[in-house]
Write a protein that holds these residues in place. Structure first.
Motif, mmCIF file in Angstrom:
data_model
loop_
_atom_site.group_PDB
_atom_site.id
_atom_site.type_symbol
_atom_site.label_atom_id
_atom_site.label_comp_id
_atom_site.label_asym_id
_atom_site.label_seq_id
_atom_site.Cartn_x
_atom_site.Cartn_y
_atom_site.Cartn_z
ATOM 1 N N THR A 199 -5.816 -3.378 -12.122
ATOM 2 C CA THR A 199 -4.721 -4.347 -11.963
ATOM 3 C C THR A 199 -3.493 -3.981 -12.782
ATOM 4 O OG1 THR A 199 -5.656 -5.753 -13.716
ATOM 5 C CG2 THR A 199 -6.247 -6.295 -11.440
ATOM 6 N N SER A 203 1.596 0.499 -7.765
ATOM 7 C CA SER A 203 1.222 0.836 -6.387
ATOM 8 C C SER A 203 1.581 2.274 -6.025
ATOM 9 C CB SER A 203 1.901 -0.128 -5.411
ATOM 10 O OG SER A 203 3.310 -0.044 -5.537
ATOM 11 N N ASP A 204 2.575 2.837 -6.705
ATOM 12 C CA ASP A 204 3.020 4.193 -6.360
ATOM 13 C C ASP A 204 2.417 5.257 -7.287
ATOM 14 O OD1 ASP A 204 4.374 3.453 -8.639
ATOM 15 O OD2 ASP A 204 6.347 4.123 -7.946
ATOM 16 N N ASN A 228 -9.149 -5.362 -4.656
ATOM 17 C CA ASN A 228 -8.000 -5.111 -3.792
ATOM 18 C C ASN A 228 -7.047 -6.301 -3.792
ATOM 19 O OD1 ASN A 228 -6.588 -3.505 -1.728
ATOM 20 N ND2 ASN A 228 -7.176 -5.172 -0.361
ATOM 21 N N SER A 231 -5.063 -6.304 -7.193
ATOM 22 C CA SER A 231 -4.332 -5.112 -7.637
ATOM 23 C C SER A 231 -3.121 -4.800 -6.773
ATOM 24 C CB SER A 231 -5.279 -3.898 -7.626
ATOM 25 O OG SER A 231 -6.437 -4.151 -8.380
ATOM 26 N N GLN A 232 -2.184 -4.051 -7.359
ATOM 27 C CA GLN A 232 -1.034 -3.546 -6.613
ATOM 28 C C GLN A 232 -1.429 -2.323 -5.779
ATOM 29 O OE1 GLN A 232 2.136 -5.072 -6.662
ATOM 30 N NE2 GLN A 232 0.842 -6.633 -7.613
ATOM 31 N N ILE A 233 -2.363 -1.521 -6.308
ATOM 32 C CA ILE A 233 -2.875 -0.397 -5.529
ATOM 33 C C ILE A 233 -3.856 -0.928 -4.479
ATOM 34 C CG2 ILE A 233 -2.609 1.250 -7.423
ATOM 35 C CD1 ILE A 233 -5.686 1.040 -7.821
ATOM 36 N N THR A 234 -4.187 -0.087 -3.502
ATOM 37 C CA THR A 234 -5.225 -0.429 -2.527
ATOM 38 C C THR A 234 -6.581 -0.064 -3.116
ATOM 39 O OG1 THR A 234 -3.750 -0.009 -0.666
ATOM 40 C CG2 THR A 234 -6.112 0.044 -0.214
ATOM 41 N N GLY A 247 -2.360 6.335 -4.547
ATOM 42 C CA GLY A 247 -2.190 4.887 -4.643
ATOM 43 C C GLY A 247 -3.367 4.094 -4.111
ATOM 44 N N THR A 248 -4.497 4.763 -3.867
ATOM 45 C CA THR A 248 -5.686 4.089 -3.353
ATOM 46 C C THR A 248 -6.880 4.421 -4.238
ATOM 47 O OG1 THR A 248 -4.854 4.190 -1.087
ATOM 48 C CG2 THR A 248 -7.213 3.814 -1.355
#
Length: 366
Positions: A199, A203-204, A228, A231-234, A247-248
């Motif tokens: 978290t 995301s990038d 998921n 969090s900002q990421i996947t 980013g995943t």
């Protein structure tokens, strides 16, 4: 020898007796009491002050989740959940861990498991291991967060973790490339540690993240879904053959080893059900060793809370064969300081960080 005092909370008299009979086969364990519902369990936790509580999820009067929340608020103690393997059971189990349960055991066949003997050894081992858990950290690092507003679910009402990134004046030390990967291994206490780390990632983030969390089949999907949403990421459960994306985060499915292979210029997930390694499938060592075979990729290896030493041999192999930065969770924040301690003992760890600082260290290296 100090005995481990255990309180058993289950609405089935049959299950209470079966669990008690199994646990008392180990001379280290003493059954201090039993309770037939969550309300009774909460009262007896306050009164008897057990070292460990085993808690059923579905019970009358007060269910296991609500009893757990009261226990963690009023008298924090290591709680081991016994849960069903249904979809709802798995989701409730992941919630229980978010509320403060230290670990869980999946009943082999529902609420009344006549074949509970299948998990007898696991039950004994987990009661012994969580009895020495760092319970203060469950209170010190409350990790319940608010789901982003675009989420279809709403797990709690607390503000989300601040995401690290350039908006905070934090500049990564290296330029983003397509040749980096983050690999994380964890066990007991891991879902909370993963929440603390994932978290806080932007995301990038210019790297994929692969994760081994020791957890049986049926539960890793619920864990990935929850993380998921937070969090900002996947975050997703890994699928065999899929190409890793920046980013995943990919969590190894329970019951499957996760390996990473090179496919052209990309990295690909390979899942298999080969023999368990030191009792674990998925195994952190197996994941790390597969990554050690890939040249031209910079790796960031992270080992967090958990009992045992999974990941240490794989870390040694990683370090021998490539450009690797290793981060271990500190004793201060680890719920169970087994896996990080073993990793640090290799003298190959670059940084030792509290769980809420690990994301920052990852960002620095990618």
């Amino acid at each position: 020898m100090k005995r481990i005092n255990v309180l058993i909370v289950d609405d089935s008299a049959f299950m209470r007796k079966l669990i008690a009979d199994f646990l008392t086969e180990d001379p280290r364990i003493h059954i201090i009491g039993t309770a037939r519902n969550g309300e009774d369990g909460f009262k007896k936790t306050i009164e008897l002050k057990p070292d460990v509580v085993t808690m059923d999820v579905e019970m009358p009067v007060l269910n296991g989740l609500d009893a757990l929340k009261l226990i963690m608020e009023k008298n924090p103690v290591p709680v081991l959940m016994l849960s069903s393997t249904t979809k709802e059971g798995a989701e409730n189990t992941i919630l229980a861990i978010a509320y403060g349960a230290i670990d869980f055991i999946a009943k082999p066949s529902g609420a009344i498991s006549l074949d509970l003997h299948k998990i007898k050894q696991e039950l004994i081992e987990k009661v012994v291991s969580v009895s020495g858990a760092n319970i203060k950290q469950l209170v010190k690092y409350p990790l319940e967060k608010k789901i982003p507003t675009n989420s279809p679910q709403n797990y709690s009402k607390i503000e989300p973790t601040k995401i690290l990134g350039q908006k905070d004046g934090f500049q990564p030390s290296r330029k983003p490339t397509d040749s980096k990967i983050v690999c994380i291994g964890t066990s007991t206490g891991g879902p909370r540690a993963l929440q603390a780390v994932l978290t806080r990632l932007p995301s990038d983030i210019p790297a994929p993240i692969v994760i081994v969390q020791h957890m049986p089949a049926g539960f890793t999907h619920s864990l990935a879904t929850r993380l998921n949403h937070l969090s900002q990421i996947t975050v997703k459960e890994a699928e065999d053959g899929e190409i890793l994306q920046k980013g995943t985060a990919y969590i190894a499915p329970g019951g499957y080893h996760l390996q990473v292979m090179k496919k052209g210029t990309s990295l690909q997930v390979k899942l298999n059900q080969a023999e368990a390694r030191n009792g674990h499938r998925p195994s952190v060592d197996v994941m790390f060793e597969s990554l050690s075979m890939i040249e031209g990729i910079e790796k960031v290896a992270v080992i967090m809370t958990g009992m045992g030493s999974d990941g240490s041999k794989g870390l040694t192999t990683l370090k021998e064969k490539g450009d690797v930065k290793a981060i271990a969770e500190s004793e201060e924040s680890s719920i169970v300081y087994g896996m990080p301690k073993s990793a640090i003992a290799t003298n190959l760890v670059d940084e030792v960080k509290k769980v809420d600082l690990i994301a920052e260290a990852i960002i620095k290296y990618v």
